[in-house]
Design a protein around this motif. Structure first.
Motif, PDB file in Angstrom:
ATOM      1  N   LYS A  27       0.854  -1.118   0.040  1.00  0.00           N
ATOM      2  CA  LYS A  27      -0.119  -0.043  -0.033  1.00  0.00           C
ATOM      3  C   LYS A  27       0.893   1.241  -0.057  1.00  0.00           C
ATOM      4  O   LYS A  27       0.831   2.065  -0.771  1.00  0.00           O
ATOM      5  CB  LYS A  27      -0.808   0.051   1.083  1.00  0.00           C
ATOM      6  CG  LYS A  27      -1.955   1.375   1.223  1.00  0.00           C
ATOM      7  CD  LYS A  27      -2.754   1.076   2.498  1.00  0.00           C
ATOM      8  CE  LYS A  27      -3.548   2.449   2.420  1.00  0.00           C
ATOM      9  NZ  LYS A  27      -4.557   2.392   3.813  1.00  0.00           N
ATOM     10  N   SER A  28       2.017   1.220   0.564  1.00  0.00           N
ATOM     11  CA  SER A  28       2.744   2.345   0.985  1.00  0.00           C
ATOM     12  C   SER A  28       3.592   2.807  -0.482  1.00  0.00           C
ATOM     13  O   SER A  28       3.711   3.823  -0.793  1.00  0.00           O
ATOM     14  CB  SER A  28       3.869   1.964   1.856  1.00  0.00           C
ATOM     15  OG  SER A  28       3.252   1.948   3.067  1.00  0.00           O
ATOM     16  N   GLU A  31       1.051   4.359  -2.894  1.00  0.00           N
ATOM     17  CA  GLU A  31       0.747   5.847  -2.961  1.00  0.00           C
ATOM     18  C   GLU A  31       2.158   6.276  -3.113  1.00  0.00           C
ATOM     19  O   GLU A  31       1.982   7.369  -3.763  1.00  0.00           O
ATOM     20  CB  GLU A  31       0.767   5.922  -1.322  1.00  0.00           C
ATOM     21  CG  GLU A  31      -0.708   5.156  -0.806  1.00  0.00           C
ATOM     22  CD  GLU A  31      -0.710   5.197   0.854  1.00  0.00           C
ATOM     23  OE1 GLU A  31       0.405   5.742   1.482  1.00  0.00           O
ATOM     24  OE2 GLU A  31      -1.987   5.065   1.327  1.00  0.00           O
ATOM     25  N   GLU A  36      -2.151   1.076  -8.460  1.00  0.00           N
ATOM     26  CA  GLU A  36      -3.008   0.545  -7.564  1.00  0.00           C
ATOM     27  C   GLU A  36      -2.282  -0.613  -6.569  1.00  0.00           C
ATOM     28  O   GLU A  36      -1.272  -1.094  -7.161  1.00  0.00           O
ATOM     29  CB  GLU A  36      -4.105  -0.303  -8.693  1.00  0.00           C
ATOM     30  CG  GLU A  36      -5.028   0.622  -9.218  1.00  0.00           C
ATOM     31  CD  GLU A  36      -5.841   1.633  -8.120  1.00  0.00           C
ATOM     32  OE1 GLU A  36      -6.328   1.146  -7.079  1.00  0.00           O
ATOM     33  OE2 GLU A  36      -6.175   2.535  -8.465  1.00  0.00           O
ATOM     34  N   GLN A  37      -2.736  -0.681  -5.434  1.00  0.00           N
ATOM     35  CA  GLN A  37      -2.086  -1.721  -4.494  1.00  0.00           C
ATOM     36  C   GLN A  37      -1.961  -3.184  -5.459  1.00  0.00           C
ATOM     37  O   GLN A  37      -0.845  -3.653  -5.109  1.00  0.00           O
ATOM     38  CB  GLN A  37      -2.774  -1.804  -3.297  1.00  0.00           C
ATOM     39  CG  GLN A  37      -1.864  -2.651  -2.204  1.00  0.00           C
ATOM     40  CD  GLN A  37      -2.730  -2.698  -0.870  1.00  0.00           C
ATOM     41  OE1 GLN A  37      -3.655  -2.160  -0.662  1.00  0.00           O
ATOM     42  NE2 GLN A  37      -2.083  -3.454  -0.113  1.00  0.00           N
TER      43      GLN A  37
END
Length: 211
Positions: A27-28, A31, A36-37
């Motif tokens: 997720k980091s 971002e 997209e994750q």
């Protein structure tokens, strides 16, 4: 129930000693890169990122450069990459460290972790902030780390190497891990095991051993 044969206890690190949340790292990076994750997870899996770094195939500089390459993001700083990679590392409850100290009075205790050098540097910072203890080596007789050994759990060779280097017998050894595959690997070489499953913690699993 306590096994009276046990003389040695080997601990996994993540979600056994230290709380972690593996998906947070992807997720980091999502971002950071504007992706997209799910795409990040696919990229990491296709490039076998964890295995390469956690068996020492990639060193720190090689890992960071590989991240820049596979994410097509050459401007990512070392600090940004390390921060994203370390974001999966959460807290280290002091009561677990107190348990280790208590167990150390009776048993030989060891650590065996699939991990990377960047993570270990951060884990030691978390450990010191939480307990005042500077490094993992101050808690365990020997710290066995996958990136230094060139092997990862559940490869049976890593357990055999630990037994040999520590000079301990499988039947006198207990191993705790949250990953069932890793538990099975240890079982294959005759090591006694406990599969750590949240929300139960080592405080409950080992209460009979800490008496």
């Amino acid at each position: 129930m306590k096994n009276p044969q046990i003389k040695n206890i080997i601990f996994d690190l993540g979600d056994v000693i230290l709380n972690i949340d593996v998906p947070v790292a992807s997720k980091s990076f999502a971002e950071l890169s504007g992706r997209e994750q799910s795409e990040i997870l696919t990229i990491f899996k296709e490039n076998d990122l964890f295995r390469q770094f956690e068996t020492g195939t990639l060193d720190e500089a090689g890992f960071r450069n590989f991240i820049r390459h596979i994410l097509d993001f050459s401007d990512l700083s070392d600090e940004a990459i390390d921060t994203a990679w370390n974001s999966l590392l959460l807290d280290l409850p002091p009561e677990r460290v107190e348990l280790l100290k208590k167990l150390k009075e009776t048993y030989r205790i060891f650590l065996l972790s699939n991990t990377s050098s960047i993570h270990i540097t951060q884990v030691n910072k978390i450990l010191e902030a939480s307990t005042g203890i500077e490094k993992l080596e101050d808690l365990f007789e020997i710290v066995f780390l996958s990136y230094e050994m060139g092997l990862m759990k559940p490869d049976t060779r890593i357990y055999e190497k630990v037994l040999e280097q520590a000079g301990i017998k499988a039947e006198e050894t207990l191993f705790l891990d949250d990953n069932f595959d890793n538990i099975q690997g240890a079982n294959q070489v005759g090591i006694n095991t406990i599969h750590v499953q949240k929300p139960t913690t080592i405080l409950e699993y080992l209460k009979d051993y800490a008496v």
